[in-house]
Design a protein around this motif. Structure first.
Motif, PDB file in Angstrom:
ATOM      1  N   GLU A   1      30.773  50.045  43.699  1.00 20.19           N
ATOM      2  CA  GLU A   1      32.145  49.901  43.217  1.00 20.19           C
ATOM      3  C   GLU A   1      33.179  50.357  44.246  1.00 20.19           C
ATOM      4  O   GLU A   1      34.138  51.066  43.936  1.00 20.19           O
TER       5      GLU A   1
ATOM      6  N   GLU B   1      34.293  38.071  39.962  1.00 14.59           N
ATOM      7  CA  GLU B   1      35.477  38.045  39.098  1.00 14.59           C
ATOM      8  C   GLU B   1      36.190  39.388  39.103  1.00 14.59           C
ATOM      9  O   GLU B   1      36.254  40.096  38.101  1.00 14.59           O
ATOM     10  N   ASP B   2      36.674  39.803  40.243  1.00 15.76           N
ATOM     11  CA  ASP B   2      37.521  40.992  40.333  1.00 15.76           C
ATOM     12  C   ASP B   2      38.461  40.800  41.509  1.00 15.76           C
ATOM     13  O   ASP B   2      38.371  39.809  42.247  1.00 15.76           O
ATOM     14  N   ASP B   3      39.376  41.736  41.693  1.00 16.37           N
ATOM     15  CA  ASP B   3      40.392  41.577  42.738  1.00 16.37           C
ATOM     16  C   ASP B   3      40.056  42.360  43.994  1.00 16.37           C
ATOM     17  O   ASP B   3      40.927  42.590  44.836  1.00 16.37           O
ATOM     18  N   ARG B   4      38.791  42.751  44.133  1.00 16.11           N
ATOM     19  CA  ARG B   4      38.427  43.472  45.356  1.00 16.11           C
ATOM     20  C   ARG B   4      38.445  42.511  46.542  1.00 16.11           C
ATOM     21  O   ARG B   4      37.854  41.422  46.465  1.00 16.11           O
TER      22      ARG B   4
END
Length: 578
Positions: free
Chosen positions: A490, A519-522
């Motif tokens: 993470e 599906e995340d903004d990393r």
């Protein structure tokens, strides 16, 4: 002698226990001297058929010193070895700590076999430093001084002569022997390190050695190293035997000198005849401290050779780095790289030149180019493993040199093409937080990277042992495990370094799909020389010979007709021809 003073600095926190050990060691040898003196006095008095009342003090003395010698020796060993083990434990921990910043930065300078030799052999060699190097000189000074004062009451001349014998046998002779031995011990340490290096390499590359029929050649190298070590050990053994022989000579010569001086004192009735045996035998017992002192020079040489190799590794650490004065970064708002330069040699022959780009949440960047172009070097600098020689980059407006290295490793999650799989369970290779990660999260990631079927087939599920380097898994399975590990960390920035280099076309496309559909903004940094999924990248940097030659989106670079377009066309032709 620099290493000697550094070793003294390491043992300084234990000075109280060291003092106790020296006192107990002195009492042990003192009890041995007193035991021989009182027992010989008792025998001499008994030979005169004197009253039992006159023997009571001597009898009690023999019992006391006989028991106390054993008791003092036992307690002294407990205290001295306790200190010794604490010192070794501290040294092992400090050595391990020093490796943490060294290995990523200077791994190319350190061979695993030689490092293993330093961790095991060299540190073990220091187990005799305190017990056999530091304590004996102090014990000899204490006991030697007291005993010579005792003899001086009967004959000052005898005390002077015996003191000279102490100095010659305990200091002069050992120093001469050490000088004769030359660099034998140093050579032995070097050869043992080289032997360990070859043995480790032989074990790791056994398959290649068998296939290339190089087993006999490797065996010959190891045999030659063994012969050289045996030769050096024989020479060292000769010197050690010479030292022991000289020590034995003076141990017997000293009492004869005492006897030569004491007999005239008895004849002219300056001292009682019953003291003759006591003085002679007590002088013989006093050489126990001298024998220990004569061995100290040998152990000092061994300890210093080992310490030199240990400190050589520890000194690779940048002593100017002060993590406590640097800042922690817990989130990423913007990464801004401006004029990044790097050189492996530290001179103006830069491997990276004027690298510039920025990264914000949700942005996907691909760094592409041929092998050896400098792509991975950029990531090693970002992760704090290597320090750029010129220029700087900022994270959230903070200069990189003001950010703690451990903060950088927390910020970036890197999935390398040759990341290490530890010889433990599959769970331990995924959950490095020692069980702190929620099981549902682990199951979710396993399902996402398509490892669910594999885990179900394993005999113990996630608790199945993966074996050394994960050899029980295929390349595709290993790559999925590494991706799962990266996602479970993470981190705020995900970096994938050649994630598909060892995979077939089907697995390659599947893994790239997983990486690019998170599906995340990393933000994601993808390092590759295979142009798969480039259409989904926000920016592509073509790096060659340490410089950014082209930059832009996939469509922009393809339409420009430059090097990227040529790479794309070549790879498309290869795909169509298969």
């Amino acid at each position: 002698m620099k290493s000697f003073f550094r070793l003294l600095k390491i043992i300084r926190p234990y000075w109280k226990e060291i003092v106790y050990s020296i006192i107990l060691g002195s009492l042990t040898i003192g009890s041995g001297i007193a035991l021989l003196a009182t027992s010989s006095f008792l025998i001499s008095m008994a030979a005169l058929h004197t009253s039992i009342a006159d023997l009571q003090i001597a009898i009690v003395g023999v019992r006391f010193f006989g028991i106390s010698r054993g008791a003092f020796r036992y307690v002294e060993r407990l205290v001295s070895h306790s200190v010794n083990f604490k010192i070794l434990a501290k040294l092992r921990v400090e050595f391990y700590k020093s490796l943490i910043p060294i290995i990523p930065v200077r791994s190319q300078e350190i061979q695993s076999g030689d490092l293993l030799s330093r961790i095991v052999t060299d540190i073990e060699a220091l187990q005799d430093f305190f017990v056999r190097v530091i304590a004996p000189p102090f014990i000899s000074i204490i006991i030697g001084g007291v005993y010579l004062l005792f003899l001086g009451n009967y004959s000052p001349e005898l005390a002077y002569i015996l003191g000279i014998i102490y100095i010659v046998s305990g200091i002069v002779i050992p120093l001469v022997v050490v000088a004769i031995s030359g660099n034998y011990e140093s050579r032995i340490f070097e050869l043992k390190g080289e032997l360990t290096k070859h043995l480790v390499e032989s074990m790791q590359g056994m398959n290649e050695l068998i296939m290339l029929r190089q087993i006999k050649n490797q065996q010959h190298v190891i045999e030659e190293l063994n012969k050289k070590i045996a030769l050096m050990q024989r020479r060292t053994a000769f010197v050690t035997t010479l030292n022991s022989s000289v020590s034995a000579f003076f141990t017997n010569f000293g009492p004869w000198v005492v006897l030569f001086f004491v007999i005239p004192l008895v004849l002219n009735q300056s001292i009682s005849g019953v003291l003759l045996a006591a003085l002679v035998l007590s002088s013989m017992a006093s050489f126990e401290m001298i024998n220990q002192l004569s061995q100290s020079a040998e152990y000092l040489q061994i300890s210093l050779q080992a310490a030199d190799r240990i400190f050589e590794t520890i000194d690779m650490v940048d002593i100017n780095s002060k993590p406590s004065e640097k800042m922690m970064i817990r989130d990423l708002k913007k990464l801004d790289i401006r004029e990044m330069y790097f050189s492996y040699s530290g001179v103006e022959d830069f491997s990276l030149k004027d690298i510039k780009f920025d990264l914000t949440p949700g942005k996907k960047i691909a760094i592409v180019g041929p092998s050896g172009a400098g792509k991975t070097t950029i990531i090693n600098i970002l992760n704090g493993f290597w320090k750029q020689n010129k220029g700087t980059y900022t994270i959230n407006g903070i200069e990189s040199h003001n950010i703690r290295d451990d903060s950088l490793t927390d910020l970036f999650g890197i999935c390398e093409q040759d990341a290490y799989i530890f010889s433990g369970t599959l769970r331990s290779n995924l959950d490095f937080e020692a069980g702190d990660i929620d099981q549902n999260k682990i199951n979710q990631i396993i399902k996402y990277v398509q490892l669910s079927a594999l885990v179900e087939e394993l005999p113990d599920g996630l608790d199945t042992l993966v074996g050394e380097h994960g050899k029980s898994f295929s390349s595709g399975e290993l790559q999925r495990i590494l991706i799962a590990r990266t996602l479970l960390k993470e981190s705020k920035v995900l970096i994938f370094d050649e994630p598909t280099s060892n995979l077939d076309a089907i697995n390659e496309r599947e893994i790239m799909r997983m990486i690019l559909n998170l599906e995340d903004d990393r933000p994601i940094i993808l390092i590759t020389h295979r142009l798969i999924g480039m259409q989904k990248m926000d920016e592509i940097l073509l790096v060659d010979k340490g410089e950014i030659k082209e930059r832009g989106s996939h469509m922009e670079l393809v339409s420009s007709g430059g090097e990227y377009a040529k790479m794309w066309e070549i790879q498309q032709q290869l795909i169509r021809s298969v």
